[in-house]
Design a protein around this motif. Structure first.
Motif, PDB file in Angstrom:
ATOM      1  N   ALA A   1       0.832  -1.204   0.000  1.00 12.87           N
ATOM      2  CA  ALA A   1       0.000   0.000   0.000  1.00 12.87           C
ATOM      3  C   ALA A   1       0.869   1.256   0.000  1.00 12.87           C
ATOM      4  O   ALA A   1       0.569   2.238  -0.705  1.00 12.87           O
ATOM      5  CB  ALA A   1      -0.926  -0.008   1.218  1.00 12.87           C
ATOM      6  N   LYS A   2       1.948   1.231   0.781  1.00 15.75           N
ATOM      7  CA  LYS A   2       2.858   2.385   0.817  1.00 15.75           C
ATOM      8  C   LYS A   2       3.540   2.580  -0.530  1.00 15.75           C
ATOM      9  O   LYS A   2       3.686   3.717  -1.011  1.00 15.75           O
ATOM     10  CB  LYS A   2       3.895   2.177   1.911  1.00 15.75           C
ATOM     11  CG  LYS A   2       4.778   3.392   2.154  1.00 15.75           C
ATOM     12  CD  LYS A   2       5.679   3.192   3.359  1.00 15.75           C
ATOM     13  CE  LYS A   2       6.531   4.445   3.617  1.00 15.75           C
ATOM     14  NZ  LYS A   2       7.411   4.266   4.806  1.00 15.75           N
ATOM     15  N   ALA A   3       3.928   1.466  -1.140  1.00 11.16           N
ATOM     16  CA  ALA A   3       4.564   1.555  -2.463  1.00 11.16           C
ATOM     17  C   ALA A   3       3.597   2.118  -3.494  1.00 11.16           C
ATOM     18  O   ALA A   3       3.967   2.985  -4.308  1.00 11.16           O
ATOM     19  CB  ALA A   3       5.053   0.175  -2.897  1.00 11.16           C
ATOM     20  N   ASN A   4       2.335   1.659  -3.463  1.00 13.46           N
ATOM     21  CA  ASN A   4       1.333   2.152  -4.413  1.00 13.46           C
ATOM     22  C   ASN A   4       1.056   3.644  -4.211  1.00 13.46           C
ATOM     23  O   ASN A   4       0.809   4.380  -5.172  1.00 13.46           O
ATOM     24  CB  ASN A   4       0.042   1.359  -4.267  1.00 13.46           C
ATOM     25  CG  ASN A   4       0.166  -0.055  -4.802  1.00 13.46           C
ATOM     26  OD1 ASN A   4       0.970  -0.319  -5.690  1.00 13.46           O
ATOM     27  ND2 ASN A   4      -0.620  -0.973  -4.266  1.00 13.46           N
ATOM     28  N   LYS A   5       1.112   4.094  -2.958  1.00 14.08           N
ATOM     29  CA  LYS A   5       0.918   5.516  -2.676  1.00 14.08           C
ATOM     30  C   LYS A   5       2.036   6.344  -3.293  1.00 14.08           C
ATOM     31  O   LYS A   5       1.794   7.394  -3.910  1.00 14.08           O
ATOM     32  CB  LYS A   5       0.859   5.742  -1.166  1.00 14.08           C
ATOM     33  CG  LYS A   5       0.539   7.176  -0.772  1.00 14.08           C
ATOM     34  CD  LYS A   5       0.409   7.310   0.735  1.00 14.08           C
ATOM     35  CE  LYS A   5       0.073   8.751   1.134  1.00 14.08           C
ATOM     36  NZ  LYS A   5      -0.036   8.885   2.617  1.00 14.08           N
ATOM     37  N   ILE A   6       3.250   5.868  -3.144  1.00 11.65           N
ATOM     38  CA  ILE A   6       4.397   6.566  -3.736  1.00 11.65           C
ATOM     39  C   ILE A   6       4.301   6.534  -5.259  1.00 11.65           C
ATOM     40  O   ILE A   6       4.604   7.520  -5.938  1.00 11.65           O
ATOM     41  CB  ILE A   6       5.716   5.932  -3.255  1.00 11.65           C
ATOM     42  CG1 ILE A   6       5.853   6.101  -1.751  1.00 11.65           C
ATOM     43  CG2 ILE A   6       6.910   6.551  -3.975  1.00 11.65           C
ATOM     44  CD1 ILE A   6       7.006   5.321  -1.147  1.00 11.65           C
ATOM     45  N   GLY A   7       3.873   5.391  -5.823  1.00 10.96           N
ATOM     46  CA  GLY A   7       3.692   5.297  -7.268  1.00 10.96           C
ATOM     47  C   GLY A   7       2.647   6.273  -7.781  1.00 10.96           C
ATOM     48  O   GLY A   7       2.825   6.882  -8.846  1.00 10.96           O
ATOM     49  N   GLY A   8       1.554   6.440  -7.028  1.00  5.12           N
ATOM     50  CA  GLY A   8       0.528   7.408  -7.411  1.00  5.12           C
ATOM     51  C   GLY A   8       1.039   8.833  -7.363  1.00  5.12           C
ATOM     52  O   GLY A   8       0.719   9.656  -8.236  1.00  5.12           O
ATOM     53  N   MET A   9       1.846   9.134  -6.360  1.00  6.86           N
ATOM     54  CA  MET A   9       2.437  10.467  -6.258  1.00  6.86           C
ATOM     55  C   MET A   9       3.375  10.720  -7.433  1.00  6.86           C
ATOM     56  O   MET A   9       3.420  11.835  -7.990  1.00  6.86           O
ATOM     57  CB  MET A   9       3.197  10.602  -4.940  1.00  6.86           C
ATOM     58  CG  MET A   9       2.311  10.583  -3.708  1.00  6.86           C
ATOM     59  SD  MET A   9       3.252  10.469  -2.169  1.00  6.86           S
ATOM     60  CE  MET A   9       4.167  12.006  -2.209  1.00  6.86           C
ATOM     61  N   THR A  10       4.110   9.692  -7.829  1.00 10.86           N
ATOM     62  CA  THR A  10       5.006   9.824  -8.979  1.00 10.86           C
ATOM     63  C   THR A  10       4.234  10.184 -10.234  1.00 10.86           C
ATOM     64  O   THR A  10       4.601  11.109 -10.966  1.00 10.86           O
ATOM     65  CB  THR A  10       5.768   8.502  -9.213  1.00 10.86           C
ATOM     66  OG1 THR A  10       6.518   8.173  -8.049  1.00 10.86           O
ATOM     67  CG2 THR A  10       6.703   8.620 -10.407  1.00 10.86           C
ATOM     68  N   GLN A  11       3.135   9.459 -10.484  1.00 10.38           N
ATOM     69  CA  GLN A  11       2.340   9.714 -11.678  1.00 10.38           C
ATOM     70  C   GLN A  11       1.709  11.108 -11.652  1.00 10.38           C
ATOM     71  O   GLN A  11       1.637  11.788 -12.683  1.00 10.38           O
ATOM     72  CB  GLN A  11       1.253   8.650 -11.822  1.00 10.38           C
ATOM     73  CG  GLN A  11       0.503   8.706 -13.144  1.00 10.38           C
ATOM     74  CD  GLN A  11       1.411   8.474 -14.330  1.00 10.38           C
ATOM     75  OE1 GLN A  11       1.997   7.399 -14.489  1.00 10.38           O
ATOM     76  NE2 GLN A  11       1.559   9.474 -15.180  1.00 10.38           N
ATOM     77  N   SER A  12       1.278  11.554 -10.473  1.00  9.12           N
ATOM     78  CA  SER A  12       0.706  12.901 -10.350  1.00  9.12           C
ATOM     79  C   SER A  12       1.739  13.969 -10.686  1.00  9.12           C
ATOM     80  O   SER A  12       1.442  14.954 -11.384  1.00  9.12           O
ATOM     81  CB  SER A  12       0.161  13.116  -8.933  1.00  9.12           C
ATOM     82  OG  SER A  12      -0.879  12.203  -8.644  1.00  9.12           O
ATOM     83  N   LEU A  13       2.953  13.788 -10.183  1.00  6.11           N
ATOM     84  CA  LEU A  13       4.024  14.738 -10.491  1.00  6.11           C
ATOM     85  C   LEU A  13       4.336  14.745 -11.983  1.00  6.11           C
ATOM     86  O   LEU A  13       4.576  15.812 -12.573  1.00  6.11           O
ATOM     87  CB  LEU A  13       5.280  14.376  -9.700  1.00  6.11           C
ATOM     88  CG  LEU A  13       5.293  14.753  -8.215  1.00  6.11           C
ATOM     89  CD1 LEU A  13       6.487  14.113  -7.517  1.00  6.11           C
ATOM     90  CD2 LEU A  13       5.331  16.272  -8.048  1.00  6.11           C
ATOM     91  N   ILE A  14       4.312  13.580 -12.596  1.00  5.78           N
ATOM     92  CA  ILE A  14       4.596  13.500 -14.027  1.00  5.78           C
ATOM     93  C   ILE A  14       3.540  14.255 -14.827  1.00  5.78           C
ATOM     94  O   ILE A  14       3.877  15.009 -15.759  1.00  5.78           O
ATOM     95  CB  ILE A  14       4.676  12.023 -14.475  1.00  5.78           C
ATOM     96  CG1 ILE A  14       5.946  11.379 -13.910  1.00  5.78           C
ATOM     97  CG2 ILE A  14       4.661  11.910 -15.995  1.00  5.78           C
ATOM     98  CD1 ILE A  14       6.015   9.885 -14.079  1.00  5.78           C
TER      99      ILE A  14
END
Length: 339
Positions: A88-101
């Motif tokens: 879940a923590k990894a998916n949260k970081i992945g979502g933040m990455t996509q938002s920044l992109i």
């Protein structure tokens, strides 16, 4: 038309801001990469422990079955709750990455639009502007193609060369906003360059996917070793990466082909001939041939193992065309803003 210097300055600031946001996204993408690494280790440790327990039960029951769990013997076995929390923590970081992109993409596109408005033309007049287009295309197309969570581990591999391209374009290739030379004052400019830059963007992603598929085939799932094994562990399977490269190349071939045809039509209008084996024309045609060869090899069982290498070669020739032919070789296409 007089150049609007304010809009040009805003364009430069937008490019710089987009670069910083992409760099921040790369940091988060690398962090996500590491988190997925620990999730995979946790899963494998649990699977190995289950296999070990099963083998003990079978041996205790008097069977002759022997099972080995050596691969997970030195790994910490964590609870399902802890494993779910890590994921879940990894998916949260992945979502933040996509938002920044996506935020970076917005600023990137704004920079291109402002550059065009500042000069009163389509922003395809020099190599700096072309690099802006190609790098934006790489990020946008990647964002569309890599929406599934399993593809998020590709972002460090895509963002790194894109940032390098943007940095080089903004420092070594930068050209002040100005009207284009008379030879480029044609309605064919936005048509031809848009198609070619789109094909180049898709081809770059396809080449990266082929490169990673070769790494993954060398470091297959469950048998990773050494530094390259650690790099490969979070990646999807070699077959999935190869399939992604193939699907993108299927689009790249006709797109680049259309760009070459449109360029030939423009050449006939501008220079009175469709084809003259100009260095840019020749290398562009060679790139198209390589993509055709890749698709043929990919569809031929006896040549399928070398197909990814052909795709990587096609990407390399395209990058060679982008820099060496534009910047070093003199020809009718020498409009990089550096000559």
């Amino acid at each position: 038309m007089q150049v609007n210097q304010n809009l040009s300055n805003f364009s430069d600031v937008s490019v710089q801001t987009a670069f910083v946001i992409y760099a921040l996204a790369l940091f988060f993408a690398a962090f996500y990469y590491g988190k997925i690494h620990t999730v995979i280790d946790g899963r494998r440790a649990r699977d190995a422990a289950k296999a070990d327990e099963k083998s003990k039960v079978l041996v205790g029951a008097g069977t002759e079955t022997v099972a080995s769990s050596a691969s997970g013997a030195d790994q910490e076995v964590i609870s399902l709750e802890e494993l779910a929390a890590r994921e879940a923590k990894a998916n949260k970081i992945g979502g933040m990455t996509q938002s920044l992109i996506w935020l970076g993409v917005v600023l990137h596109v704004v920079a291109i639009v402002l550059r065009g408005l500042a000069t009163g033309r389509f922003p395809f007049g020099n190599l700096y502007e072309y690099v802006l287009m190609v790098s934006a295309g790489v990020i946008v197309i990647s964002s569309i193609a890599l929406q599934r969570k399993e593809w998020r581990t590709l972002w460090p591999w895509i963002l790194t060369p894109t940032l390098a391209l943007m940095f080089y374009g903004s420092t070594k290739l930068y050209a002040e906003s100005a009207p284009v030379v008379p030879a480029l004052q044609s309605y064919w400019l936005p048509i031809h360059v848009t198609v070619v830059s789109l094909g180049a963007s898709i081809g770059i992603i396809s080449g990266i996917a082929s490169l990673l598929s070769m790494l993954r085939r060398w470091q297959s799932k469950g048998t990773e070793h050494g530094i390259f094994g650690k790099l490969a562990k979070p990646l999807p399977s070699a077959n999935k990466l190869d399939q992604l490269a193939y699907r993108l190349a299927v689009i790249t071939l006709p797109t680049l082909g259309l760009g070459i045809v449109l360029g030939a039509i423009w050449a006939e209008s501008a220079w009175g001939r469709f084809w003259g084996w100009d260095p840019k024309e020749t290398v562009s045609f060679a790139t198209w041939i390589l993509y055709a060869a890749y698709l043929h090899a990919r569809a031929t069982p006896s040549m399928r193992k070398i197909a990814p290498w052909i795709n990587i070669a096609a990407m390399a020739v395209m990058v060679f065309n982008l820099f060496f032919i534009n910047m070093v070789v003199s020809g009718l296409h020498s409009y990089a803003g550096l000559n």
